[in-house]
Design a protein around this motif. Structure first.
Motif, mmCIF file in Angstrom:
data_model
loop_
_atom_site.group_PDB
_atom_site.id
_atom_site.type_symbol
_atom_site.label_atom_id
_atom_site.label_comp_id
_atom_site.label_asym_id
_atom_site.label_seq_id
_atom_site.Cartn_x
_atom_site.Cartn_y
_atom_site.Cartn_z
ATOM 1 N N GLU A 1 -27.832 4.355 8.642
ATOM 2 C CA GLU A 1 -27.553 3.380 9.366
ATOM 3 C C GLU A 1 -25.742 2.822 9.186
ATOM 4 O OE1 GLU A 1 -29.764 3.795 7.171
ATOM 5 O OE2 GLU A 1 -31.590 4.308 8.456
ATOM 6 N N ALA B 1 -23.332 1.287 11.969
ATOM 7 C CA ALA B 1 -23.249 -0.351 12.099
ATOM 8 C C ALA B 1 -21.340 -0.266 12.364
ATOM 9 C CB ALA B 1 -23.162 -0.819 10.551
ATOM 10 N N ASP C 1 -19.013 -1.749 15.040
ATOM 11 C CA ASP C 1 -18.178 -1.781 14.682
ATOM 12 C C ASP C 1 -16.417 -1.956 15.191
ATOM 13 O OD1 ASP C 1 -19.537 -4.332 13.766
ATOM 14 O OD2 ASP C 1 -19.492 -3.830 11.809
#
Length: 307
Positions: free
Chosen positions: A199, A203, A207
């Motif tokens: 994860e 993430a 970004d």
């Protein structure tokens, strides 16, 4: 009658309480390990210190007390600075190349590709090969007319006599040791990489973080405990190297590859200065203990979980 009735009604305290039974069971379980530590660590360490205070000549069957004479000889030994320098060069080269290559291989092999297990087995297989057999094979390859120079001649390059020049001899010993044990650190790094939560990478990709930044900001901090472990194992192992030196170079040419363990072996078992050899082993123990303690104290800066 009143006192008798009071004694009968008073509960008796049993010696084997639940706490004592649990403590006894714990001591029984750790007893073999404690016996091993006492018999094979503490007692030999005490005997080595006792021998370092004596001069023991097995051939003459003499055992004379010298006090701190061996330690004074250690401070005056003209060969010791060169031995420590060779040990430092070997350890630094081994740690840098071993850990860098192991981490690179772990990252490359942490891919869900077809046949990747075969490559993992291939890179790990030198770890289970006999150390002496591995070193003997490399000794033949590194000879002046060996396999390495034969391959270089095929492309028009004349290779040096790898084991007979001070610089190339040290490099050769480092390379042989790196290829022998890089698979162990690779497996440790690979296990650590597979434990990083996916994860975090998802993430980071959302970004817009590039892969190198993901590696620096996510991968390295998350596997930092394994990096600390492998660095301690590699440094301690590098300071205890013996078979590679004994088989490949015998400490030469000159004393360019005479590391501390091999110098200890020479003093104790070739020159029969067992007291001075014991003193060198005390020095080796202190160096390993200091380096390990220093690395452990640095864990608050290096290890992500300790911050």
């Amino acid at each position: 009658m009143t006192n008798l009735a009071h004694d009968i009604s008073k509960p008796r305290r049993t010696f084997w309480t639940m706490e004592r039974r649990d403590a006894a069971a714990g001591y029984i379980f750790i007893a073999p390990q404690l016996m091993g530590i006492v018999l094979f660590v503490l007692i030999p360490l005490g005997l080595v210190f006792w021998y370092s205070l004596h001069e023991w000549n097995v051939l003459a069957n003499t055992f004379n007390f010298r006090g701190l004479g061996n330690y004074e000889q250690l401070l005056r030994d003209p060969a010791l600075p060169q031995v420590l320098a060779a040990s430092a060069i070997f350890s630094a080269g081994l740690v840098v190349f071993n850990m860098s290559l192991a981490l690179l291989l772990a990252v490359l092999l942490d891919q869900k590709l077809r046949g990747i297990v075969v490559f993992r087995t291939l890179f790990f297989s030198p770890v289970v090969v006999s150390l002496v057999a591995w070193t003997i094979v490399w000794g033949f390859l590194l000879q002046n007319n060996g396999g390495i120079n034969g391959l270089l001649q095929m492309v028009g390059i004349e290779g040096p006599n790898w084991l007979r020049h001070p610089t190339t001899a040290m490099i050769s010993v480092i390379v042989v040791q790196v290829f022998k044990n890089v698979g162990l650190n690779m497996i440790l790094f690979l296990a650590a990489l597979q434990g990083v939560p996916k994860e975090l990478y998802e993430a980071a990709r959302v970004d817009g973080a590039p892969r190198f930044k993901q590696f620096r900001r996510i991968t390295l901090p998350m596997i930092s405990p394994t990096i600390l472990l492998t660095s301690i194992i590699t440094i301690v192992g590098s300071l205890q190297v013996f078979a590679q030196i004994a088989v490949l170079t015998q400490g030469g040419p000159g004393m360019s590859t005479t590391v501390l363990v091999y110098y200890l072996y020479q003093q104790a078992f070739q020159f029969h200065f067992f007291g001075y050899g014991a003193t060198l082993s005390i020095l080796l123990f202190l160096i390993v203990a200091v380096l390990t303690f220093a690395q452990w104290q640095m864990r608050r800066r290096l290890v992500f979980y300790e911050n």
